[in-house]
Design a protein around this motif. Structure first.
Motif, PDB file in Angstrom:
ATOM      1  N   VAL A 240      -1.009  16.601  -3.652  1.00 23.00           N
ATOM      2  CA  VAL A 240      -0.830  15.259  -3.102  1.00 23.00           C
ATOM      3  C   VAL A 240       0.557  14.795  -3.525  1.00 23.00           C
ATOM      4  CG1 VAL A 240      -1.613  12.855  -3.090  1.00 23.00           C
ATOM      5  CG2 VAL A 240      -3.284  14.697  -3.172  1.00 23.00           C
ATOM      6  N   VAL A 241       1.390  14.454  -2.544  1.00 22.18           N
ATOM      7  CA  VAL A 241       2.742  13.975  -2.832  1.00 22.18           C
ATOM      8  C   VAL A 241       2.904  12.569  -2.261  1.00 22.18           C
ATOM      9  CG1 VAL A 241       3.838  16.239  -2.968  1.00 22.18           C
ATOM     10  CG2 VAL A 241       3.664  15.134  -0.774  1.00 22.18           C
ATOM     11  N   SER A 242       3.596  11.735  -3.023  1.00 23.48           N
ATOM     12  CA  SER A 242       3.956  10.399  -2.552  1.00 23.48           C
ATOM     13  C   SER A 242       5.396  10.148  -2.973  1.00 23.48           C
ATOM     14  CB  SER A 242       3.011   9.340  -3.130  1.00 23.48           C
ATOM     15  OG  SER A 242       3.232   9.170  -4.512  1.00 23.48           O
ATOM     16  N   GLU A 243       5.868   8.945  -2.756  1.00 22.49           N
ATOM     17  CA  GLU A 243       7.262   8.625  -3.079  1.00 22.49           C
ATOM     18  C   GLU A 243       7.595   8.865  -4.542  1.00 22.49           C
ATOM     19  OE1 GLU A 243       8.143   4.616  -1.842  1.00 22.49           O
ATOM     20  OE2 GLU A 243       6.846   4.880  -0.099  1.00 22.49           O
ATOM     21  N   ASN A 244       6.697   8.499  -5.452  1.00 19.93           N
ATOM     22  CA  ASN A 244       7.043   8.551  -6.867  1.00 19.93           C
ATOM     23  C   ASN A 244       6.115   9.402  -7.725  1.00 19.93           C
ATOM     24  OD1 ASN A 244       4.840   6.939  -6.687  1.00 19.93           O
ATOM     25  ND2 ASN A 244       5.803   5.099  -7.487  1.00 19.93           N
TER      26      ASN A 244
ATOM     27  N   GLY B 196      -2.824   5.845  -0.011  1.00 20.51           N
ATOM     28  CA  GLY B 196      -3.158   5.621  -1.418  1.00 20.51           C
ATOM     29  C   GLY B 196      -4.139   6.608  -2.013  1.00 20.51           C
ATOM     30  N   ALA B 197      -3.942   7.897  -1.828  1.00 23.31           N
ATOM     31  CA  ALA B 197      -4.858   8.902  -2.385  1.00 23.31           C
ATOM     32  C   ALA B 197      -4.968   8.795  -3.893  1.00 23.31           C
ATOM     33  CB  ALA B 197      -4.401  10.307  -2.000  1.00 23.31           C
TER      34      ALA B 197
ATOM     35  N   GLU C  89      -3.382  20.608  -7.912  1.00 26.67           N
ATOM     36  CA  GLU C  89      -4.541  21.106  -8.638  1.00 26.67           C
ATOM     37  C   GLU C  89      -5.012  22.375  -7.953  1.00 26.67           C
ATOM     38  OE1 GLU C  89      -8.066  18.795 -10.793  1.00 26.67           O
ATOM     39  OE2 GLU C  89      -8.056  18.517  -8.631  1.00 26.67           O
ATOM     40  N   GLY C  90      -5.247  23.411  -8.742  1.00 27.13           N
ATOM     41  CA  GLY C  90      -5.688  24.675  -8.172  1.00 27.13           C
ATOM     42  C   GLY C  90      -6.771  25.298  -9.004  1.00 27.13           C
ATOM     43  N   GLN C  91      -7.584  26.092  -8.324  1.00 26.66           N
ATOM     44  CA  GLN C  91      -8.622  26.791  -9.064  1.00 26.66           C
ATOM     45  C   GLN C  91      -9.023  28.076  -8.362  1.00 26.66           C
ATOM     46  OE1 GLN C  91     -11.737  23.905  -9.363  1.00 26.66           O
ATOM     47  NE2 GLN C  91     -12.621  24.437  -7.395  1.00 26.66           N
TER      48      GLN C  91
ATOM     49  N   MET D 182       0.839  -1.178   0.000  1.00 27.14           N
ATOM     50  CA  MET D 182       0.000   0.000   0.000  1.00 27.14           C
ATOM     51  C   MET D 182       0.888   1.247   0.000  1.00 27.14           C
ATOM     52  SD  MET D 182      -3.070   1.096   2.557  1.00 27.14           S
ATOM     53  CE  MET D 182      -4.037  -0.214   1.882  1.00 27.14           C
ATOM     54  N   SER D 183       0.533   2.212  -0.815  1.00 26.78           N
ATOM     55  CA  SER D 183       1.330   3.433  -0.864  1.00 26.78           C
ATOM     56  C   SER D 183       0.754   4.476   0.085  1.00 26.78           C
ATOM     57  CB  SER D 183       1.365   3.985  -2.293  1.00 26.78           C
ATOM     58  OG  SER D 183       0.094   4.456  -2.657  1.00 26.78           O
ATOM     59  N   PHE D 184       1.629   5.338   0.589  1.00 25.37           N
ATOM     60  CA  PHE D 184       1.218   6.413   1.477  1.00 25.37           C
ATOM     61  C   PHE D 184       1.495   7.737   0.787  1.00 25.37           C
ATOM     62  CE2 PHE D 184       1.761   2.870   4.268  1.00 25.37           C
ATOM     63  CZ  PHE D 184       0.711   2.996   5.161  1.00 25.37           C
ATOM     64  N   SER D 185       0.693   8.713   1.073  1.00 24.77           N
ATOM     65  CA  SER D 185       0.890  10.031   0.486  1.00 24.77           C
ATOM     66  C   SER D 185       0.451  11.087   1.504  1.00 24.77           C
ATOM     67  CB  SER D 185       0.087  10.161  -0.809  1.00 24.77           C
ATOM     68  OG  SER D 185      -1.291  10.024  -0.557  1.00 24.77           O
ATOM     69  N   LYS D 186       0.757  12.309   1.159  1.00 24.24           N
ATOM     70  CA  LYS D 186       0.402  13.451   2.001  1.00 24.24           C
ATOM     71  C   LYS D 186      -0.372  14.427   1.129  1.00 24.24           C
ATOM     72  CE  LYS D 186       3.291  14.820   4.958  1.00 24.24           C
ATOM     73  NZ  LYS D 186       4.460  15.302   5.657  1.00 24.24           N
ATOM     74  N   THR D 187      -1.472  14.941   1.652  1.00 22.56           N
ATOM     75  CA  THR D 187      -2.271  15.937   0.951  1.00 22.56           C
ATOM     76  C   THR D 187      -2.157  17.255   1.702  1.00 22.56           C
ATOM     77  OG1 THR D 187      -3.850  14.276   0.191  1.00 22.56           O
ATOM     78  CG2 THR D 187      -4.575  16.561   0.138  1.00 22.56           C
TER      79      THR D 187
END
Length: 168
Positions: free
Chosen positions: A24-28, A153-154, A33-35, A1-6
């Motif tokens: 959202v950043v993860s290892e790879n 896993g976002a 996204e902006g609006q 399972m991958s982990f990420s940070k939002t």
């Protein structure tokens, strides 16, 4: 399972919060996204989706009704603030390149582009997760941290909507 940070940032221009950026950043992989908020679109409209996976970077943007796509180094020359900020959030640092120089001053990181046509400087306040980011271009823009979330896993959950044919 991958982990990420939002990370979610409010976007302020001339003291008004006019939009929001979610990264959202993860290892790879990293996706930003902006609006512009709907009630400020009459003044200025800018929406984007930036995807950085491995050595590939893509920027899909809609500015004043015009859609554009930039790839690779072109992203750094057209909208340098987006990949610079994502690199800092992903890596915890920014490397000097032929396009810009980086130095630490007390509590902030200062990024100065060598070609100042589009961007004068970026100031990043804080360590690994910046509380505030100031972008000096045509108008000064300030990003204020609103939320940080550790995710499981976002990217697999479809956290981001499709943007002009781009998917996360």
């Amino acid at each position: 399972m991958s982990f990420s940070k939002t990370l979610t940032y409010g976007v302020k221009v001339l003291g008004f919060e006019v939009g929001e950026i979610k990264v959202v950043v993860s290892e790879n992989k990293a996706v930003a996204e902006g609006q512009t908020y709907e009630n400020f679109r009459w003044l200025y409209e800018y929406d984007f989706k930036f995807v950085w996976e491995g050595n590939d970077a893509y920027l899909y943007e809609r500015e004043r009704g015009k859609n554009r796509v930039y790839r690779g180094e072109e992203v750094y020359t057209r909208k340098p603030w987006i990949p610079i900020i994502v690199e800092y959030l992903r890596e915890g640092r920014i490397k000097d390149t032929e396009l810009f120089s980086v130095r630490r001053e007390n509590d902030k990181v200062v990024v100065i582009p060598k070609d100042k046509k589009r961007l004068e400087k970026i100031l990043i306040y804080g360590q690994r997760v910046p509380e505030k980011i100031e972008i000096y271009g045509q108008l000064p823009i300030t990003l204020i941290l609103k939320d940080v979330r550790e995710d499981k896993g976002a990217f697999q959950k479809g956290e981001f909507k499709s943007f002009g044919g781009a998917s996360s």
